[in-house]
Write an enzyme that holds these catalytic residues in place. Structure first.
Site, PDB file in Angstrom:
ATOM      1  N   ASP A   1       0.813  -1.217   0.000  1.00  0.00           N
ATOM      2  CA  ASP A   1       0.000   0.000   0.000  1.00  0.00           C
ATOM      3  C   ASP A   1       0.850   1.272   0.000  1.00  0.00           C
ATOM      4  O   ASP A   1       1.852   1.352   0.727  1.00  0.00           O
ATOM      5  CB  ASP A   1      -0.845  -0.041   1.285  1.00  0.00           C
ATOM      6  CG  ASP A   1      -1.732   1.156   1.431  1.00  0.00           C
ATOM      7  OD1 ASP A   1      -2.709   1.247   0.692  1.00  0.00           O
ATOM      8  OD2 ASP A   1      -1.447   2.014   2.306  1.00  0.00           O
TER       9      ASP A   1
ATOM     10  N   GLU B   1       1.460  -0.397  -4.991  1.00  0.00           N
ATOM     11  CA  GLU B   1       0.500   0.654  -5.350  1.00  0.00           C
ATOM     12  C   GLU B   1       1.238   1.983  -5.513  1.00  0.00           C
ATOM     13  O   GLU B   1       1.711   2.562  -4.535  1.00  0.00           O
ATOM     14  CB  GLU B   1      -0.556   0.805  -4.250  1.00  0.00           C
ATOM     15  CG  GLU B   1      -1.641   1.765  -4.677  1.00  0.00           C
ATOM     16  CD  GLU B   1      -2.285   2.539  -3.531  1.00  0.00           C
ATOM     17  OE1 GLU B   1      -3.423   2.991  -3.707  1.00  0.00           O
ATOM     18  OE2 GLU B   1      -1.645   2.700  -2.460  1.00  0.00           O
TER      19      GLU B   1
END
Ligand code: GLC
Length: 591
Positions: A239, A309
């Site tokens: 993330d 990401e």
């Protein structure tokens, strides 16, 4: 698809790009790259399916989706032909940012179940040949995490676990140390009365940034990776990685000069000191080493993987894959948000599609594997963003593109954004200002999955759901789309996954893209063969026959959109107009 252990002597990817406008002759651009002595691994051709656990299936009727719910639906995932599921965070969390604020990296939140439930999910998924990827949130913890509590009190060993700074005083008034902004709006600094210092939070106040300049933080975070690898998971979705490191001198960031953004908006500044620092990219390379070491010590032959990401410019995005020559590896793949999310400003426009696909293919270093992403839990659903009339065509296009396919749950049935009011919402960046909720909230794409026509769309047995079930569930739900004899979004999705098997023994591929007003064609010819596969799409609100040269009179229809009159196996009729937004994949003899 199973493509394990295919020995590649030379994989040459030849990309021939043909541009055209309606009145101009084609201009041709070509580039080639080759990969030597490669083995294609499981993930390189896989379909990854993102599950948003709180909204997928609620097994105990308490309003929140859970791990047992996912287990109940594994047959659906297997039926679709999906290779791997990625679960958005299920760890212990105060849920300030829907689980992206973790208070214990090694345990499961009670909303979702227990570690035993996760073990069962792994066992059941693996028994069906489905891999399980967990979200890993390296940039920040929750402010309720024991490390942050220890850091607040300057407990020995934890003083510098987070990014703490003294205030500056302007006219005697306490101010944050610099102008850095949070991605969720406003200053990225929060004052702590307890410690009498500011802490950095690049996201919400409840998500303090870890200090990656402290080797103990790095060690702890690598241990978290090892813990889950030992647990048996197959990889990580990493993330918000660009924000791991910040400028050591804490310099103010320059103004971006972008129009229509206020001084509190994240886009107001150019984030040269808080994102994509070299140290950050090297940290991803280090995380990769942890995985590689683990993989090397296993007796099985498959890799546990990481996907990152990154919403950065295209050059920087590619750096997260590793060095161009492959001597240092980073992410197995870094999400391609360019092609279908960031780039398509005009919607589904043939020339923008042409450019956005080309941009990716031209920039990905030859050793790395492409991937194609239509949506996720942070973006309006693709059916809403790019139009429900384009759902099949977009899945068809992604399926024929070379590399990895990433689906966000619901895309297989064409689920649209749900209806949520500010009072019902949870997205921390949106609920702090209800007047802009409709523009900023990510709750719309997070409403429960629409399984069937029963109460709450079959998400649970009727208990109030955490976010409301969309009113559209009576028309759009999986059950309606299941009968084998209907040409539904779901059946097309399944056919597409099966269709990809034709590329199973591909050692070399030629790609040809044609865009012209109202039309788009993508042709893929494996192994320089005489058989090619063409995706042809009428991007128009009127019917029309396909342009000359797009198909041959002997082409066979392999997949077609739900509005198409064709049956699979039909011979394509060059004189029969394609309906508005009708798309086909044809098998063509190229001789
Ligand atoms: C990522 C997540 C997003 C979250 C943010 C902060 O961008 O996808 O949902 O809010 O990181 O963790």
């Amino acid at each position: 698809m199973k493509l394990n252990d295919i020995a590649y002597c030379i994989l040459a990817v030849t990309v021939t790009i043909v541009t055209a406008t309606s009145n101009e002759p084609f201009t041709v651009k070509t580039f080639q790259h080759s990969i030597q002595n490669r083995y294609l691994e499981w993930w390189q051709t896989a379909v990854f399916y993102q599950i948003y656990p709180r909204s997928f299936k609620d097994s105990n009727n308490d309003g929140d989706g859970d791990l047992q719910g996912i287990i109940q639906k594994l047959d659906h995932i297997q039926d679709a032909g999906i290779d791997a599921i990625w679960l958005s965070p299920i760890y212990k969390s105060p849920q300030v940012d829907n689980g992206y604020d973790i208070s214990d990296y090694r345990d499961i939140d009670e909303i979702y179940g227990t570690l035993d439930d996760l073990k069962e999910l792994l066992k059941e998924a693996h028994a069906r040949g489905i891999k399980v990827i967990l979200d890993y949130v390296p940039n920040h913890t929750s402010d309720k995490h024991a490390w942050f509590q220890a850091s607040l009190n300057k407990q020995e060993g934890y003083e510098d676990f987070y990014v703490w700074k003294d205030p500056v005083f302007v006219d005697g008034e306490r101010q944050p140390p610099n102008n850095w902004l949070s991605a969720f709006k406003g200053s990225a600094w929060e004052w702590s009365e307890e410690r009498q210092q500011y802490y950095l939070h690049q996201f919400s106040i409840g998500q303090p940034d870890l200090n990656y300049r402290n080797p103990n933080v790095v060690r702890e975070m690598k241990d978290v990776l090892k813990y889950w690898l030992d647990f048996g998971i197959d990889g990580f979705r990493m993330d918000a990685v660009p924000t791991l490191f910040e400028d050591e001198q804490f310099r103010d960031e320059p103004l971006s000069g972008k129009a229509n953004v206020g001084p509190e908006d994240y886009e107001y500044l150019d984030h040269i000191y808080t994102t994509d620092l070299n140290e950050t990219i090297f940290m991803i390379y280090q995380f990769r080493q942890v995985l590689d070491e683990f993989n090397a010590n296993q007796n099985d032959s498959y890799s546990r993987i990481m996907m990152t990401e990154v919403y950065s410019d295209i050059d920087t995005t590619m750096k997260y894959y590793g060095t161009v020559d492959g001597s240092i590896r980073g992410a197995h793949f870094t999400f391609n948000f360019w092609t279908f999310i960031t780039y398509l400003i005009k919607g589904v426009d043939p020339f923008e599609l042409f450019q956005s696909i080309t941009l990716w293919l031209e920039n990905i270093p030859r050793l790395y594997t492409s991937n194609w992403v239509l949506g996720n839990h942070d973006q309006p659903r693709v059916a809403t963003r790019l139009g429900p009339e384009n759902v099949d065509a977009l899945n068809m296009l992604v399926a024929i593109l070379p590399g990895i396919w990433v689906t966000y749950n619901g895309e297989e049935i064409g689920q649209e954004n749900g209806e949520v009011t500010c009072e019902q919402g949870y997205d921390p960046q949106a609920i702090k200002n209800c007047s802009t909720f409709n523009e900023t909230s990510r709750d719309f794409e997070r409403t429960p999955f629409q399984w069937d026509t029963t109460v709450n769309a079959g998400f649970n047995e009727g208990a109030p759901t955490w976010l409301p079930v969309s009113k559209k569930y009576l028309e759009t739900n999986l059950e309606n789309q299941l009968p084998a004899d209907i040409n539904s979004h779901y059946n097309i999705y399944k056919e597409l996954i099966k269709f990809r098997d034709v590329f199973e023994n591909e050692t070399e591929t030629s790609l040809l893209i044609n865009a012209q007003v109202n039309w788009f064609r993508f042709l893929r010819i494996p192994n320089s063969d005489h058989i090619g596969y063409a995706f042809i799409f009428n991007i128009n609100d009127e019917e029309n026959v396909v342009p000359d040269g797009f198909a041959s009179s002997t082409s066979e229809v392999i997949v077609r959109s739900s509005n198409s009159p064709y049956q699979i196996g039909d011979t394509f009729n060059l004189t029969q107009p394609l309906k508005p937004r009708e798309a086909v994949i044809l098998k063509m003899n190229m001789r």
